[in-house]
Design a protein around this motif. Structure first.
Motif, PDB file in Angstrom:
ATOM      1  N   ALA A 341      18.049  20.760  22.251  1.00  0.00           N
ATOM      2  CA  ALA A 341      17.500  19.581  21.579  1.00  0.00           C
ATOM      3  C   ALA A 341      18.437  19.166  20.459  1.00  0.00           C
ATOM      4  CB  ALA A 341      16.111  19.902  21.011  1.00  0.00           C
ATOM      5  N   ILE A 342      18.472  17.883  20.206  1.00  0.00           N
ATOM      6  CA  ILE A 342      19.325  17.349  19.147  1.00  0.00           C
ATOM      7  C   ILE A 342      18.579  16.223  18.452  1.00  0.00           C
ATOM      8  CG2 ILE A 342      20.514  15.683  20.652  1.00  0.00           C
ATOM      9  CD1 ILE A 342      23.118  16.432  19.083  1.00  0.00           C
ATOM     10  N   GLY A 343      18.704  16.147  17.149  1.00  0.00           N
ATOM     11  CA  GLY A 343      18.015  15.101  16.406  1.00  0.00           C
ATOM     12  C   GLY A 343      18.807  14.660  15.189  1.00  0.00           C
ATOM     13  N   TYR A 344      18.705  13.385  14.874  1.00  0.00           N
ATOM     14  CA  TYR A 344      19.421  12.804  13.738  1.00  0.00           C
ATOM     15  C   TYR A 344      18.437  12.538  12.614  1.00  0.00           C
ATOM     16  CZ  TYR A 344      22.558   9.752  11.091  1.00  0.00           C
ATOM     17  OH  TYR A 344      23.351   9.209  10.112  1.00  0.00           O
ATOM     18  N   ARG A 345      18.788  12.975  11.411  1.00  0.00           N
ATOM     19  CA  ARG A 345      17.924  12.820  10.238  1.00  0.00           C
ATOM     20  C   ARG A 345      18.410  11.640   9.391  1.00  0.00           C
ATOM     21  NH1 ARG A 345      15.527  18.163   9.833  1.00  0.00           N
ATOM     22  NH2 ARG A 345      14.153  17.273   8.260  1.00  0.00           N
ATOM     23  N   HIS A 346      17.609  10.584   9.364  1.00  0.00           N
ATOM     24  CA  HIS A 346      17.911   9.435   8.502  1.00  0.00           C
ATOM     25  C   HIS A 346      17.229   9.707   7.160  1.00  0.00           C
ATOM     26  CE1 HIS A 346      18.220   5.456   6.846  1.00  0.00           C
ATOM     27  NE2 HIS A 346      18.778   4.968   7.945  1.00  0.00           N
ATOM     28  N   ARG A 347      18.004  10.107   6.172  1.00  0.00           N
ATOM     29  CA  ARG A 347      17.437  10.658   4.944  1.00  0.00           C
ATOM     30  C   ARG A 347      16.638   9.622   4.153  1.00  0.00           C
ATOM     31  NH1 ARG A 347      22.197  14.225   4.718  1.00  0.00           N
ATOM     32  NH2 ARG A 347      21.573  15.914   6.097  1.00  0.00           N
ATOM     33  N   GLN A 348      17.050   8.364   4.205  1.00  0.00           N
ATOM     34  CA  GLN A 348      16.311   7.342   3.455  1.00  0.00           C
ATOM     35  C   GLN A 348      14.923   7.138   4.038  1.00  0.00           C
ATOM     36  OE1 GLN A 348      19.448   4.480   4.055  1.00  0.00           O
ATOM     37  NE2 GLN A 348      19.958   4.442   1.865  1.00  0.00           N
ATOM     38  N   TYR A 349      14.823   7.045   5.363  1.00  0.00           N
ATOM     39  CA  TYR A 349      13.509   6.876   5.973  1.00  0.00           C
ATOM     40  C   TYR A 349      12.648   8.132   5.796  1.00  0.00           C
ATOM     41  CZ  TYR A 349      15.034   2.505   8.108  1.00  0.00           C
ATOM     42  OH  TYR A 349      15.494   1.223   8.312  1.00  0.00           O
ATOM     43  N   GLU A 350      13.270   9.296   5.821  1.00  0.00           N
ATOM     44  CA  GLU A 350      12.498  10.525   5.609  1.00  0.00           C
ATOM     45  C   GLU A 350      11.940  10.566   4.192  1.00  0.00           C
ATOM     46  OE1 GLU A 350      14.523  14.057   6.739  1.00  0.00           O
ATOM     47  OE2 GLU A 350      14.481  13.577   8.874  1.00  0.00           O
ATOM     48  N   THR A 351      12.700  10.085   3.223  1.00  0.00           N
ATOM     49  CA  THR A 351      12.203  10.025   1.842  1.00  0.00           C
ATOM     50  C   THR A 351      11.022   9.075   1.722  1.00  0.00           C
ATOM     51  OG1 THR A 351      14.414  10.493   0.973  1.00  0.00           O
ATOM     52  CG2 THR A 351      12.843   9.468  -0.541  1.00  0.00           C
ATOM     53  N   ALA A 352      11.033   8.012   2.536  1.00  0.00           N
ATOM     54  CA  ALA A 352      10.037   6.944   2.394  1.00  0.00           C
ATOM     55  C   ALA A 352       8.775   7.163   3.214  1.00  0.00           C
ATOM     56  CB  ALA A 352      10.670   5.614   2.794  1.00  0.00           C
ATOM     57  N   THR A 353       8.773   8.149   4.129  1.00  0.00           N
ATOM     58  CA  THR A 353       7.677   8.238   5.093  1.00  0.00           C
ATOM     59  C   THR A 353       7.112   9.647   5.189  1.00  0.00           C
ATOM     60  OG1 THR A 353       9.240   8.716   6.894  1.00  0.00           O
ATOM     61  CG2 THR A 353       8.679   6.394   6.511  1.00  0.00           C
ATOM     62  N   ASP A 354       5.928   9.747   5.857  1.00  0.00           N
ATOM     63  CA  ASP A 354       5.369  11.059   6.159  1.00  0.00           C
ATOM     64  C   ASP A 354       5.772  11.466   7.572  1.00  0.00           C
ATOM     65  OD1 ASP A 354       3.737   9.793   8.023  1.00  0.00           O
ATOM     66  OD2 ASP A 354       1.966   9.815   6.726  1.00  0.00           O
ATOM     67  N   ARG A 355       5.321  12.638   7.992  1.00  0.00           N
ATOM     68  CA  ARG A 355       5.791  13.198   9.263  1.00  0.00           C
ATOM     69  C   ARG A 355       5.309  12.419  10.477  1.00  0.00           C
ATOM     70  NH1 ARG A 355       1.975  17.461  11.340  1.00  0.00           N
ATOM     71  NH2 ARG A 355       0.089  17.341  10.073  1.00  0.00           N
ATOM     72  N   TYR A 356       4.280  11.568  10.311  1.00  0.00           N
ATOM     73  CA  TYR A 356       3.773  10.801  11.442  1.00  0.00           C
ATOM     74  C   TYR A 356       4.598   9.542  11.719  1.00  0.00           C
ATOM     75  CZ  TYR A 356      -0.472  13.577  10.768  1.00  0.00           C
ATOM     76  OH  TYR A 356      -1.360  14.594  10.645  1.00  0.00           O
TER      77      TYR A 356
END
Length: 594
Positions: A341-356
């Motif tokens: 599995a591979i996934g890209y972390r967009h740090r700005q959106y992760e800061t702005a949102t919850d896990r859902y």
């Protein structure tokens, strides 16, 4: 694509037929979930009234076990003040809006999902007809793309909100159009790759792409003054690139954290699950499951980079459990593992949102084994969903397989149950382990028309160990969940009996292949024989009684009608369940005498 030709399937006749079929399903499933209550009429038919009583639907139906309503599509009429009206599934939802509990926020999106489902049916009706007997002899992917019905319980089961009509022709499973995946280079500092213990990134990518393509992609990067060693490669659904990543992730592209490299060399076919692809250039290569920000049947079909990180470890754990359990080995159950599995972390959106948030699920992929390589000579594969397929003449694929096998229908059914039901029962009773064993998540291995064994797939997102204190390896603990004791057996009663076997029993009964009493007697015999084979689990079998008089009716459409963006929290699947009374257990009257 020519804009006129793109809608050639939307003809008056096809639309009328699609609406009649979906109204039939809506009346049957909304009645099953007790959202509407038909009234008996003097002529032996049934009547459903609109919320305001002004519109009536009349129809003939046979009521079968598990309160299954086998509605005769040709018998349905719709009237207002004595005037005959055409059947329209959207109108039905509007007329029953109160009964269905559709809120102002949910209603328009649900109607769009209904309309998209109708459009998909109209498209399928425009394809040349294939008989059930022909399809039963077809190859794996011909069966996969030849299905005419999605999930048997959900009324709005082909929403695919986000696809334009030209994209439907390119990416819908029933279009059977070969697709080449796009590949992105993703900066290692923002990307997480995990894999099975016996695999590594370089080995996987080399096998999937080949040396020439890897060299070409490296040349794209060096041509931009970038070092290929700083990047990992991610396969991407073309729709996702054009509609989401190139816009929503524009900053990542501009800063060269993401670089679009172009198409890969292989052609794929979209599977019934819409975001998973089967490699038709080399069927022994992995399936590829991609993030797809399209709303379909209660979920945005993205993939979470964080959630995916533990996927290979979960698959390795389950494969090891199956290999070391004598009962599961006897059934010959196998899984096709999600190997990487591979996934890209967009740090700005992760800061702005919850896990859902769908913004956290836009760029990820996994590689799943193909079942083709492990196939014995003379065996064929078919999605289990195909057992519920009925052709335009009303003939079922299940009936065609039974005829091909030469077995008595009950004997054919018993072989299937030994392969499919027994592993599910044992997983529950021995390990508190539940799968999501609907038709699209199970592959049948067929030999001369009979089911020889089954393959489970879609493991890491779907399985659950229903004990929060279960002793599991640290990287696997994500699959633990606190499920109330009285709900554990619903993994069989709801997911298997009500959501799949109910429909198969009705099809075989209606076709005159196997009477429903004989069907459920065979299920009961399979369950009883399993119980006899595991005396050490007698206490658990008694606590979660397969032969109980009744069980709770857990409703799927009620989930979607309440929230069609996120029906269930996968980390707490019990919390969202919607119940509506109980169902009489069809196994109860066949309970073994003790």
């Amino acid at each position: 694509m020519n804009p006129t030709a793109a809608v050639d399937h939307l003809t008056p006749d096809a639309w009328a037929t699609a609406n009649r079929l979906l109204v039939r399903k809506a009346l049957a499933e909304f009645t099953h979930e007790r959202l509407v209550v038909p009234e008996p009429t003097d002529d032996g038919r049934w009547l459903v009234r609109s919320d305001d009583g002004a519109v009536t639907y009349r129809f003939a139906a046979q009521r079968l076990a598990l309160d299954h309503w086998q509605v005769d599509a040709d018998s349905i009429t719709r009237q207002r003040d004595g005037e005959e009206l055409p059947l329209d599934a959207v109108d039905l939802c509007l007329e029953l809006r109160g009964a269905l509990g559709l809120t102002d926020a949910i209603l328009p999106v649900y109607l769009e999902e209904i309309t998209s489902t109708l459009a998909g049916t109209a498209y399928k009706l425009g394809k040349p007809p294939v008989s059930a007997a022909e399809l039963a002899r077809a190859d794996f992917q011909a069966i996969e793309t030849g299905m005419t019905e999605g999930h048997p319980c959900f009324v709005a089961n082909n929403g695919r909100i986000g696809f334009g009509v030209h994209e439907y022709h390119r990416y819908a499973p029933e279009a059977a159009a070969p697709v080449r995946l796009l590949w992105l280079a993703a900066n290692r500092d923002h990307t997480t790759f995990t894999c099975a213990a016996d695999l590594d990134y370089d080995t996987l990518v080399r096998a999937e792409l080949g040396a020439d393509t890897i060299a070409h992609f490296a040349g794209v990067l060096t041509g931009l003054g970038l070092d290929p060693a700083d990047y990992l490669l991610i396969p991407v659904h073309p729709w996702q690139w054009w509609n989401k990543l190139a816009v929503t992730f524009a900053g990542e592209v501009a800063r060269r954290r993401l670089v679009c490299l172009g198409e890969g060399p292989d052609e794929y076919l979209a599977q019934q699950s819409i975001r998973t692809f089967f490699n038709v250039t080399d069927p022994t290569k992995h399936y590829v499951k991609t993030a797809l920000s399209v709303l379909n049947m209660g979920f945005m079909r993205g993939l979470s980079a964080a959630y995916m990180e533990a996927t290979p470890a979960i698959n390795d754990w389950l494969a090891d459990l199956i290999d070391n359990d004598p009962v599961l080995k006897r059934t010959r159950l196998s899984i096709i593992r999600e190997r990487a599995a591979i996934g890209y972390r967009h740090r700005q959106y992760e800061t702005a949102t919850d896990r859902y948030s769908p913004y956290r699920k836009m760029l990820a992929a996994l590689w799943r084994e193909s079942p083709v390589g492990g196939l014995e000579p003379g065996r064929r594969l078919a999605t289990m969903a195909s057992l519920l397929h009925v052709d335009r003449d009303g003939r079922s694929l299940a009936g065609a397989l039974i005829a091909e096998s030469g077995l008595a229908p009950a004997d054919w059914l018993r072989r299937y149950l030994d392969a499919y039901l027994v592993p599910l029962l044992h997983s529950l009773y021995a390990y508190d382990l539940a799968f999501m064993p609907h038709g699209e998540n199970v592959i049948l291995v067929l030999h001369a028309g009979a089911v020889e064994r089954v393959v489970f797939k879609d493991i890491a997102e779907e399985i659950v160990v229903m004990d929060p204190e279960a002793d599991l390896p640290e990287r696997v603990r994500r699959i633990r969940a606190a499920i109330p004791e009285d709900e554990k057996i619903l993994s069989i009663f709801t997911d298997v009996f009500d959501c799949f076997l109910r429909h198969l029993a009705a099809i075989l009964h209606g076709e005159g292949v196997l009477a429903e009493d004989d069907f459920w007697r065979t299920v009961a015999e399979c369950a009883a024989d399993y119980a006899d084979s595991v005396p050490h689990l007698a206490d658990r079998l008694h606590r979660h009684d397969l032969f109980a008089a009744e069980f709770a009716l857990s409703c799927l459409n009620r989930l979607q009608l309440r929230n069609n963006q996120q029906m269930v929290d996968l980390a707490d699947p019990s919390a969202a369940l919607q119940f509506a009374g109980t169902l009489a257990n069809p196994l109860a009257r066949f309970a073994p005498k003790r």
